[in-house]
Design a protein around this motif. Structure first.
Motif: not given
Lengths: 324, 312
Positions: A106-107, A110-112, A122-124, A126-128
């Motif tokens: 999920l985190a 998609p970014m990769r 890093l931020v993502s 941390l959101g998790v």
């Protein structure tokens, strides 16, 4: 320092250091494959402890949404005996591993696939971590739980002996933690060093694009890495919970940060480095004199700071060549 | 108007404060340096102000200066943060990327544990009953000091970007080795950017201690480091408005979501995940793209996976 005190500190340091080591291995595995630090690892640690707690106790008294629900009306099948407790620990760690896989899907993925800035990961992550910690708080309450340690808690010390007129006590749970960590390290070393999966993992870590050209399904091995990482993190959470007898939503925060110190000390991405780093920090903390125990939490970060200045690649890290 | 300010004034000031802290991280980032040290300097500045405004040792100074003492706290906080920034920056900025980030996290944690254990910082309890700046009656009046600081900082940041120094910083961000080869000394400029960020965070801390009325070790933590990093990345890291917009929005969101009660922190986490997934250039970056139509062309092939190369 007296000999008895020395031996006692040594034993305490080895036990806690080995937990740091297997926790930090989870970080370093993900880093070696993706080159990112998964800040949700501390939250996965907490989750592992809560999963085990749920299996063993089955009900929550504190003020969360799950208050009053009893999962096992006839008593939890996982409580009472060391063997069933061990089974609950294993299931808890598997649960944490599955959550880590979910986090990847999920985190991170998609970014990769979009080639985003690794800093955003890093931020993502941390959101998790925020989501997980606050969900725990919502579901089972913000209070600290007394972790069930009855499986080992009431057993007599594994070893106690007199040294220079003073008693040295080695708790059963310390021995168990140390043994479990050693077994985990041996298994992991075998899987990564000797098996086909391990070979593929190392190939992906070396160069994902080359590995995928060679027919290795990179995405699948990234998922395997995350599962291993979550499994180790969750296992460490349960072990720490058992050793100290408590768990709370913010349980993993300090470990999350110390784990960073461990992997940098040992060398980012290095598996033997994570083990060495864990033991060094565990021992260093155990040998902080009682008068300065308030500064214990700064030891890991002081070591981290020093090592970064003296030898940035860490104790066992490779000397990276700068690309022009 | 006064009703509006007394209801939302605290939030507005906090939003400005968040934007300022975002900018303090933005300065080193302009030179490509990811520093998470801001909360450390913020905490230091706050302690400087809290101690100068409450400690009996400074009673004579307070009597002699009157309201001038508040200005003095900003100056002292700025100087001390700058010096500490220099002391930490010179060795730490030999590190790059994630290593610098981790070193600065370690710096923040060490400061936190130390402040937790000193007597003149009030130990775990912290410092209470800090007098209001210039005898302000209401929290919203802090707009009068945080607002001008924000405007000055933005002007300064704009001038810096247009100057020779700003071009040097950008050159270092894009390619440090090439910049070095062209005669731009990277270390000096990187340390300069780091110290500017430290001074700003220190001043913000010194202004915040009276604003919050109390100061303790919780002000400068790892959580704050990440929150500030999120301000910059979610807002946009390539434009001075990014940290301000990001800081203001991420501070406001939990308040706006108050009706969700206990769920709002969960939603807050989700906002971070979704924003970092779908706004890779940050909000300001996305707005700029929209303004600068034509739409960007899709790259022919997906970008390569990040590899795990280690750059100390």
């Amino acid at each position: 320092m007296e000999l008895s005190q020395f031996v006692q500190n040594l034993m305490n340091g080895l036990a806690i250091g080995s937990v740091y080591a297997i926790f930090a291995l989870g970080y370093t595995l993900v880093f070696s494959i993706l080159g990112i630090i998964n800040f949700a690892h501390g939250a996965v640690f907490t989750l592992g402890a809560y999963f085990t707690y749920t299996l063993v106790v089955g009900q929550f008294e504190n003020n969360g949404l799950l208050k009053g629900i009893n999962l096992f009306p006839n008593g939890s099948p996982f409580s009472g005996q060391p063997l069933t407790f061990a089974l609950a620990t294993l299931l808890g760690a598997i649960g944490a591993g599955l959550v880590a896989v979910l986090i990847e899907r999920l985190a991170f993925r998609p970014m990769r696939s979009r080639g985003a800035d690794p800093l955003l990961a890093l931020v993502s992550s941390l959101g998790v971590a925020l989501v997980i910690v606050n969900l725990i708080q919502l579901l089972v309450g913000a209070e600290i739980y007394n972790f069930p340690s009855d499986a080992y808690g009431d057993t007599p010390p594994a070893l106690s002996f007199v040294l220079g007129g003073k008693v040295v006590i080695i708790r059963t749970v310390q021995v168990i933690i140390f043994a479990v960590s050693l077994v985990m390290l041996a298994i992991l070393g075998y899987v990564i060093g000797r098996t086909k999966i391990g070979k593929a993992l190392r190939a992906v870590a070396e160069s994902p694009s080359t590995a995928s050209l060679l027919g290795i399904s990179v995405d699948r091995f990234i998922l395997i890495t995350f599962f291993l990482s979550g499994f180790l993190g969750g296992l460490a959470g349960t072990l720490v919970g058992t050793a100290f007898g408590v768990a709370g939503p913010y349980f993993g925060v300090v470990y999350g940060l110390k784990g960073l110190a461990v992997i940098v000390l040992g060398g980012l991405g290095s598996i033997p480095g994570a083990v060495l780093g864990g033991l060094v920090i565990g021992l260093a903390e155990a040998f902080v004199p009682a008068d300065y125990s308030a500064y214990k939490d700064a030891v890991a970060f002081a070591l981290l700071f020093i090592i970064l200045l003296v030898r940035p690649q860490g104790l066992l890290g490779k000397n990276a060549i700068q690309k022009v | 108007m006064t009703d509006f300010l007394s209801t939302y004034g605290f939030l507005i000031v906090t939003m400005i404060q968040a934007g300022l802290l975002g900018l303090s991280l933005y300065f080193p980032l302009q030179a490509g340096q990811l520093s998470l040290a801001s909360p450390g300097f913020y905490a230091l500045g706050g302690y400087v102000a809290a101690i100068m405004l409450t400690n009996p040792a400074f009673a004579g100074l307070r009597d002699a200066l009157g309201n001038g003492v508040f200005v003095l706290t900003w100056v002292v906080a700025a100087v001390l943060s700058g010096l500490l920034g220099l002391a930490v920056g010179v060795p730490a900025l030999r590190l790059r990327g994630i290593y610098l980030a981790l070193a600065t996290i370690a710096f923040v944690e060490i400061l936190r544990v130390v402040s937790l254990n000193l007597s003149f910082t009030g130990g775990a309890v912290g410092i209470f009953g800090i007098p209001q700046s210039f005898g302000f009656q209401d929290r919203w009046q802090y707009i009068f000091i945080f607002g001008p600081l924000l405007i000055l900082t933005l002007l300064f940041a704009r001038q810096l970007e247009r100057s020779r120094v700003g071009r040097a910083l950008r050159a270092i961000r894009e390619d440090e080795l090439a910049a070095d080869a062209m005669g731009v000394p990277p270390t000096q400029y990187k340390v300069l950017a780091f110290v500017i960020g430290a001074v700003l965070a220190g001043i913000v801390g010194a202004m915040s201690a009276p604003f919050l009325n109390t100061w303790n070790a919780k002000q400068g933590t790892f959580d704050a480091s990440i929150a500030i990093l999120a301000f910059v990345l979610i807002g946009g890291s390539r434009n001075i408005w990014g940290p301000v917009v990001g800081g203001a929005l991420l501070t406001a969101i939990p308040e706006v979501l108050r009706f969700l009660a206990d769920w709002r922190l969960v939603i807050n986490g989700l906002v971070l995940v979704v924003a970092s997934l779908y706004l890779p250039q940050g909000i300001v970056g996305a707005l700029e793209r929209l303004r600068r139509a034509p739409p960007p062309q899709r790259p022919a092939s997906p970008p390569p996976l990040p590899t795990a190369e280690v750059k100390p």
